[in-house]
Design an enzyme around this catalytic site. Structure first.
Site, PDB file in Angstrom:
ATOM      1  N   CYS A 159       0.803  -1.222   0.000  1.00 26.21           N
ATOM      2  CA  CYS A 159       0.000   0.000   0.000  1.00 26.21           C
ATOM      3  C   CYS A 159       0.840   1.277   0.000  1.00 26.21           C
ATOM      4  CB  CYS A 159      -0.948   0.009   1.202  1.00 26.21           C
ATOM      5  SG  CYS A 159      -2.246  -1.248   1.105  1.00 26.21           S
ATOM      6  N   SER A 160       2.127   1.167   0.279  1.00 26.82           N
ATOM      7  CA  SER A 160       2.998   2.348   0.278  1.00 26.82           C
ATOM      8  C   SER A 160       3.729   2.536  -1.047  1.00 26.82           C
ATOM      9  CB  SER A 160       4.026   2.241   1.412  1.00 26.82           C
ATOM     10  OG  SER A 160       3.399   2.213   2.671  1.00 26.82           O
TER      11      SER A 160
END
Length: 376
Positions: A159-160
């Site tokens: 997700c980063s």
């Protein structure tokens, strides 16, 4: 830093699938599956051999996540109790892949917004959670489809990924190795979600975003200067997806639930919130930025409760929708794209000199911060 080596965000793009699934539609599909499963295994459930499945509800989903709907590339198959996952036609090797297709759309939007031609772009970084294939790199296919003469590569920090991609692009600008870099995040997260799991069947949605990172000396008058970036990773098994090419050696396990998205939600909440808040405050201090001066925070769109607590710890008060806008309610969790969607949709009203923060966090654990200042 001189203007030639100062990285800025010149433009952003967003591809949104036409189809959207409401919580009501999703619950109806899931509960039909539950009813069928419990009926077919009634005897085993009665004897204790099989656990009964429990129905979902709109109230449960919204309380747990804040999500009300999500966009997907294949609505019919996801809602069909017989399949409950996307069924996308196989494309030949001579056709543009679906991840590249939606990525190119987002990239073209970012280029148009910045008034930039593809001949000006030096590199494409495809930063996303789940790549359609191992190789060739998705970034190179997107580069080819756009007609960019340069280089590209894939990167995955779950997700980063987008914020990690932005720092990587910014570092190319700072070092003088590139003048213009596209960071594209095509996220077809519906393909790795277990739509049959009550605790997570509502989480994800599909989308693609793009961010054009450039040297300030060639950027349009209206842009966002990247004041500072910070990345952090801490290994954790609390968010995991075990699917990969090595599963081929154990074909009998390919359908196991752990080959899809799994998480220990309560542990993630408890561990990630303080880690991210502390990281933001530490980096703000290093940059000489007073946290209360942040005009807006574009946080990762995974869980409304997590965002509320992180924003409160940073700002020192309950953040308003204006200070920390939400797109989670209509897009769901779109992994690396979430904070970029929030930025794309909620940045035009800020004035010159306003300071903001793009922040993402997720599996790894991983977290990335990008402090930006509005110019012009």
């Amino acid at each position: 830093m001189d203007i030639e080596h100062t990285p800025v965000i010149s433009g952003t793009g967003l591809f949104t699938p036409e189809d959207s699934i409401s919580n009501e539609e999703l619950v109806a599909s899931f509960n039909a599956f539950v009813e069928r499963h419990n009926g077919e295994h009634a005897e085993q459930i009665a004897s204790g051999e099989v656990d009964a499945l429990h129905p979902s509800s709109v109230e449960f989903i919204e309380k747990a996540s804040g999500i009300k709907s999500r966009h997907v590339v294949d609505k019919a198959s996801v809602l069909d109790p017989d399949t409950m996952c996307p069924r996308l036609p196989e494309r030949s090797n001579d056709e543009l892949s679906i991840m590249a297709e939606i990525g190119v759309d987002a990239c073209n939007q970012a280029l148009r917004q910045a008034g930039r031609d593809v001949t000006d772009v030096d590199a494409v970084l495809c930063a996303a959670s789940n790549m359609q294939r191992g190789y060739p790199a998705m970034a190179i296919e997107i580069q080819q489809a756009l007609g960019i003469d340069g280089f590209g590569f894939d990167m995955n920090v779950a997700c980063s990924s987008a914020t990690f991609g932005i720092q990587t692009a910014a570092d190319y600008i700072r070092s003088g190795n590139a003048k213009s870099v596209l960071v594209v995040s095509p996220e077809i997260t519906s393909g790795h979600l277990n739509w049959r799991d009550r605790d997570s069947h509502f989480i994800f949605g599909d989308v693609a975003t793009a961010v054009l990172v450039e040297s300030k000396d060639i950027a349009p008058a209206e842009h966002w200067e990247i004041v500072g970036t910070k990345l952090k990773t801490v290994f954790s098994n609390n968010i995991r997806n075990n699917f990969g090419f090595l599963n081929r050696t154990h074909p009998e396990t390919a359908a196991d639930p752990d080959k899809l998205f799994i998480q220990e939600g309560r542990k993630v909440f408890k561990e990630v919130v303080p880690m991210v808040a502390a990281m933001i405050l530490e980096e703000a201090g290093r940059l000489g930025i007073e946290p209360t001066s942040l005009r807006r925070m574009w946080l990762h769109q995974a869980n409304a409760g997590m965002n509320r607590l992180i924003a409160h710890r940073v700002l020192g008060h309950e953040a308003s929708e204006d200070e920390s806008p939400t797109v989670l309610d209509t897009y769901g969790n779109t992994s690396s794209a979430g904070s970029i969607i929030a930025f794309h949709k909620h940045c035009d009203d800020l004035a010159a000199g306003d300071m903001g923060l793009i922040c993402s966090f997720g599996a790894g654990y991983s977290a990335g911060t990008v402090f930006v200042r509005k110019s012009a």
